[in-house]
Scaffold this motif. Structure first.
Motif, short mmCIF file in Angstrom:
data_model
loop_
_atom_site.label_atom_id
_atom_site.label_comp_id
_atom_site.label_asym_id
_atom_site.label_seq_id
_atom_site.Cartn_x
_atom_site.Cartn_y
_atom_site.Cartn_z
N SER A 19 0.97 -1.33 0.12
CA SER A 19 0.04 0.01 -0.13
C SER A 19 0.95 1.32 -0.09
CB SER A 19 -1.06 -0.15 1.06
OG SER A 19 -0.08 0.46 2.39
N ALA A 21 3.52 1.48 -1.54
CA ALA A 21 3.96 1.73 -2.95
C ALA A 21 2.80 2.65 -3.64
CB ALA A 21 3.85 0.30 -3.84
N ARG A 22 1.43 2.54 -3.40
CA ARG A 22 0.59 3.30 -3.94
C ARG A 22 0.95 4.98 -3.66
NH1 ARG A 22 -1.90 4.65 -7.88
NH2 ARG A 22 -2.72 2.41 -8.11
N ASP A 31 -5.08 9.68 -3.91
CA ASP A 31 -4.35 8.23 -3.87
C ASP A 31 -3.37 8.11 -2.95
OD1 ASP A 31 -5.75 7.36 -6.12
OD2 ASP A 31 -4.33 8.63 -7.41
N ARG A 32 -2.58 9.13 -2.83
CA ARG A 32 -1.40 8.99 -1.47
C ARG A 32 -2.18 9.13 -0.29
NH1 ARG A 32 0.99 12.47 -5.56
NH2 ARG A 32 2.67 11.52 -6.16
N GLY A 35 -3.51 5.46 0.26
CA GLY A 35 -2.46 4.38 0.74
C GLY A 35 -1.94 4.55 1.98
#
Lengths: 95, 103
Positions: A19, A21-22, A31-32, A35
Motif C-alpha cells: 500500500s 507503493a501506492r 491516492d496517496r 495508501g
C-alpha cells in the motif's frame, strides 16, 4: 497458535508495504491519502494480531489509539485540500 | 487445536484474503473512486474478520469488547474518510490528473 498469528501479522506487514507503493506512485493526492489510510489500517490489524499472539492486552490499547489517529490524518488531508482550509466538504460543490 | 483456535484461524485467514484483495485493488484499479471502493473493503471486512477471529482468543469479555470497539472505530473512521477523499478527488482539488475529466 501464537506463531500462526504472528505469521498473519507478517503477511499484513507485506500488504502495508504494497500500500505504501501506492503512496509513492499515486498520481493524485487522494491516492496517496488512501495508501496512507490502508497503511494505518494494516497497522491496526497487525497490533491486534500481536496482542492476541503475545497475550498482552496493552497492545490492544495501542491499536485503539492508532485507529483514532488514522481518522484524524484524513481530516487533516480534507482540510489541506480545501481552498480556504476549512475542509468543509460542501463548500465547493462540483459544477 | 480447540474449536476456538480453528475458528480463529479461519476468520483471520478470511480477513487476510480481504486485506490482500483490498491492497491489490488499491494498486491495480484505474480510477481514484474505484481504488477507494477496493480500499474500504480491506478496511472494513479485513479488519473486521481479523478482529472477529481474535475475539475467540480473548480471555475476558473486556478484551473481546475492546477488539469490537477498535473495529467499530476503524469503520467509522473509514466511512468518513472515504467521503472526504471522494469529495476531494471529485472536485479535482488535487494537482496531478483529474479524477474523472468532466465533458
Amino acid at each position: 497458535m501464537a506463531e500462526i498469528l504472528i505469521g498473519f501479522a507478517a503477511g499484513i506487514l507485506l500488504l502495508v508495504l504494497l500500500s505504501l507503493a501506492r503512496v509513492v506512485v499515486g498520481p493524485t493526492v487522494a491516492d496517496r491519502m488512501m495508501g496512507a489510510q490502508l497503511a494505518g489500517t494494516g497497522g491496526i490489524a497487525m497490533l491486534m494480531l500481536l496482542a492476541g499472539a503475545t497475550d498482552r492486552p496493552a497492545v490492544l490499547d495501542v491499536a485503539l489509539v492508532l485507529a483514532l489517529l488514522a481518522a484524524f490524518a484524513v481530516v487533516g488531508f480534507a482540510k489541506a485540500t480545501s481552498p480556504d482550509g476549512a475542509g468543509d466538504p460542501e463548500e465547493s460543490d462540483p459544477p | 487445536m480447540t474449536v476456538f483456535d480453528i475458528l480463529t484461524l479461519a476468520c483471520a485467514a478470511l480477513g487476510m484474503v480481504f486485506f490482500a484483495a483490498g491492497t491489490v485493488g488499491l494498486l491495480r484499479f484505474p480510477d481514484v473512486h474505484s481504488r477507494l471502493h477496493a480500499l474500504t473493503k480491506a478496511d472494513n471486512l479485513g479488519l473486521g474478520l481479523i478482529a472477529l477471529g481474535l475475539i475467540f482468543q480473548a480471555e475476558g469479555i473486556a478484551t473481546a469488547l475492546k477488539l469490537l470497539l477498535v473495529w467499530l472505530l476503524a469503520i467509522f473512521a473509514a466511512a468518513t474518510a472515504s467521503q472526504l477523499i471522494a469529495r476531494a478527488a471529485l472536485t479535482g482539488l488535487d494537482d496531478d490528473t483529474p479524477a474523472d475529466p468532466r465533458p
